[in-house]
Design an enzyme around this catalytic site. Structure first.
Site, PDB file in Angstrom:
ATOM      1  N   GLU A 111      84.406  11.427  62.183  1.00 16.76           N
ATOM      2  CA  GLU A 111      85.012  12.541  61.974  1.00 16.76           C
ATOM      3  C   GLU A 111      86.654  12.329  61.931  1.00 16.76           C
ATOM      4  O   GLU A 111      87.534  13.112  62.599  1.00 16.76           O
ATOM      5  CB  GLU A 111      84.775  13.488  62.636  1.00 16.76           C
ATOM      6  CG  GLU A 111      83.314  13.945  62.486  1.00 16.76           C
ATOM      7  CD  GLU A 111      82.666  15.121  63.164  1.00 16.76           C
ATOM      8  OE1 GLU A 111      81.694  15.600  62.999  1.00 16.76           O
ATOM      9  OE2 GLU A 111      83.222  15.716  64.053  1.00 16.76           O
TER      10      GLU A 111
ATOM     11  N   GLU B   4      75.256  13.060  59.983  1.00 12.71           N
ATOM     12  CA  GLU B   4      75.407  13.961  61.010  1.00 12.71           C
ATOM     13  C   GLU B   4      75.171  15.237  60.389  1.00 12.71           C
ATOM     14  O   GLU B   4      76.243  15.738  59.569  1.00 12.71           O
ATOM     15  CB  GLU B   4      76.244  13.611  61.922  1.00 12.71           C
ATOM     16  CG  GLU B   4      76.382  14.808  63.270  1.00 12.71           C
ATOM     17  CD  GLU B   4      77.516  14.480  63.933  1.00 12.71           C
ATOM     18  OE1 GLU B   4      78.084  13.299  64.567  1.00 12.71           O
ATOM     19  OE2 GLU B   4      77.969  15.748  64.447  1.00 12.71           O
TER      20      GLU B   4
END
Length: 547
Positions: free
Chosen positions: A204, A323
């Site tokens: 991220e 994810e």
């Protein structure tokens, strides 16, 4: 007079029963729906191990919304000796497991010339996500890999992409990536003979980032460095060279496009993006979103755009959802760990696979409210069984589907796994409609043709409106398998899933229960109850794309 009073009493008793009845039984109506499966071609393919689950790094004191749902369920502190945990992983034969998460870019590896003491994560206000840097001892890595190998897992490991960098301003980080500790860790892994399917770089950090961000230019150049490290370390090894996966972030087209252009061909094998389309875990509208077909469909554009970006700028790579937990910040309490979440989860698996997604990693295997397993007991939550059924029944070939049903009936079709025929996934989001479904392969069917004559319905134009379409119907396949999923006591927030009338719970000996279908004759109609899901295995459906 007595007769009139008795009538009134009966009337009010019946009226009270109707008013107090569960939502799923009110105003139930039967609707006929036809489905056409295009069996002559595959619209996309998934990886053989499409279903994936994650293990995260969060310590026990990770909290959101005054709740701390992680316990001892992370990479660094989970009890790997629990039999039910092992059996839950073994049941997939194999399960793909991705090790990674928010704290991934603060992990050092206790190997080689580590410049700092190897200490655990601790709360720190100035740290990323409120935690200090942490460390993975090689003894723990040995234990973890032993567990994964013993239970047949396919492993993706997320590496620290912030090592050596420094904070610039806001979330932006700059400076060259220091690959030394990572290279030492990969060297150790290879020296021990540990098989790794793929190494993932960062978590991220793409685009605007979550806790931190790195420019696409820097990221692309560092991926070239990591690819070189992997090539050199595995050059003389008997182990298969792992894939390189990146960036494991939220999709932003300009950033992703730039990353692929900078890194170039032969560097990144897999492009990962994360998905939390339900919003925050404390959103009171979570249930409403899950049961809203128009809301669920919005995210299909993201899957489509990711695939298109890869085709335009990096056709050598494949898209993965690295994810996805539905609701971020540990999931939604009494939502992510209950039956209702499977409407969202199975719809995500179906939708993403249509857009060429090769792997879909569920956050998490254990940990938070969105864990497939309970964090303390490792007892499976409903989504675990949804994942297991998909893994066992849905093959890699994805087929196009057309239906005249309402949007509340979600329909997906794949070639069956490990056998001939097609498997349908039917998701009924309606709380009123019971659908009776007929299926065709669409032969000699002309669809969407304008005519001045009265337009026939899709059901009217089907040549053979039943499920064993094709020349193979007389081969001895007279039956089909059905797997109907409903909640215990018709409570959508039940933590117990019912399969064909039987509760799914670990057996008295602590084993994962068998997932037994009901057998129906091929000529009988398929019925899907309100607020339920069903896998329908059509063993002799004539689909040349599945031969």
């Amino acid at each position: 007079m007595l007769r009139e009073m008795g009538f009134k009493v009966c009337f009010f008793v019946i009226l009270s029963c109707l008013l107090l009845a569960p939502e799923t039984t009110m105003a139930q109506e039967l609707k006929r729906v036809s489905i056409v499966i295009e069996g002559a071609r595959r619209v996309s393919e998934t990886d053989e191990n499409f279903v994936c689950a994650t293990l995260d790094w969060w310590p026990h004191d990770k909290c959101n919304y005054e709740q701390c749902p992680w316990g001892y369920s992370s990479v660094i502190n989970m009890d790997l000796t629990r039999p039910l945990l092992s059996k839950a992983v073994q049941a997939f034969k194999p399960l793909r497991i991705r090790i990674g998460g928010s704290l991934q870019d603060q992990v050092t590896y206790d190997v080689g010339n580590l410049k700092t003491p190897c200490r655990p994560f601790r709360k720190m206000n100035s740290g990323l996500f409120g935690f200090s840097k942490g460390c993975l001892h090689m003894k723990r890595w040995d234990e973890l890999h032993s567990f994964l190998t013993a239970n047949g897992a396919v492993v993706t490991f997320g590496l620290n992409a912030l090592s050596g960098r420094h904070k610039l301003r806001g979330k932006a980080w700059g400076g060259a990536w220091d690959h030394v500790n990572t290279q030492d860790f990969i060297n150790y892994t290879v020296s021990k003979g540990y098989a790794i399917d793929s190494w993932e770089f960062g978590n991220e950090l793409s685009g605007s980032g979550v806790g931190a961000s790195v420019s696409a230019e820097l990221y692309g150049k560092d991926l070239i460095v990591l690819r070189d490290v992997i090539n050199r370390v595995y050059k003389d090894s008997r182990l298969a060279k792992p894939k390189l996966v990146a960036p494991g972030g939220f999709y932003e087209r300009p950033w992703y496009s730039k990353l692929l252009q900078i890194s170039g061909p032969g560097v990144v094998d897999v492009v990962t993006h994360h998905m939390y389309n339900l919003g925050s875990g404390n959103d009171p509208a979570l249930v409403k979103k899950i049961l809203d077909p128009s809301f669920l469909s919005k995210v299909s554009e993201t899957f489509k755009d990711v695939n298109q970006t890869i085709q335009e700028h990096g056709p050598w790579a494949s898209p993965w959802v690295g994810e996805s937990g539905g609701a971020y910040n540990s999931g939604g309490r009494h939502v992510s760990d209950t039956f209702i979440d499977s409407f969202w989860y199975l719809d995500q698996l179906g939708m993403s696979s249509r857009h060429n997604t090769k792997v879909y990693c569920r956050q998490t295997l254990v940990g938070g409210f969105y864990g497939l397993l309970e964090k303390n007991t490792f007892v499976p939550n409903p989504d675990y069984y949804s994942a297991l059924l998909w893994h066992r029944l849905m093959g890699i070939g994805v087929l196009a589907v057309h239906t005249d049903g309402p949007p509340q009936l979600r329909v997906y079709a794949h070639c069956s796994k490990g056998r001939a025929g097609v498997t349908l996934l039917l998701i009924n989001l309606s709380n009123q409609s019971d659908f009776t479904v007929s299926v065709s392969n669409g032969r000699k069917l002309v669809m969407n043709v304008e005519s001045k004559k009265k337009k026939k319905s899709l059901l009217d134009t089907l040549k053979k409106p039943f499920s064993w379409i094709g020349s193979k119907a007389a081969d001895g396949y007279l039956n089909r398998e059905e797997y109907h999923l409903t909640p215990e006591n018709r409570d959508l927030r039940s933590k117990t899933m019912i399969l064909n009338g039987k509760p799914l719970k670990p057996t008295a000996t602590g084993d994962i229960p068998s997932l037994e279908p009901v057998i129906r004759g091929v000529n009988s109609p398929v019925n899907v109850l309100p607020l339920s899901m069903a896998f329908i295995v059509l063993p002799n459906f004539d689909a040349s794309a599945c031969s």
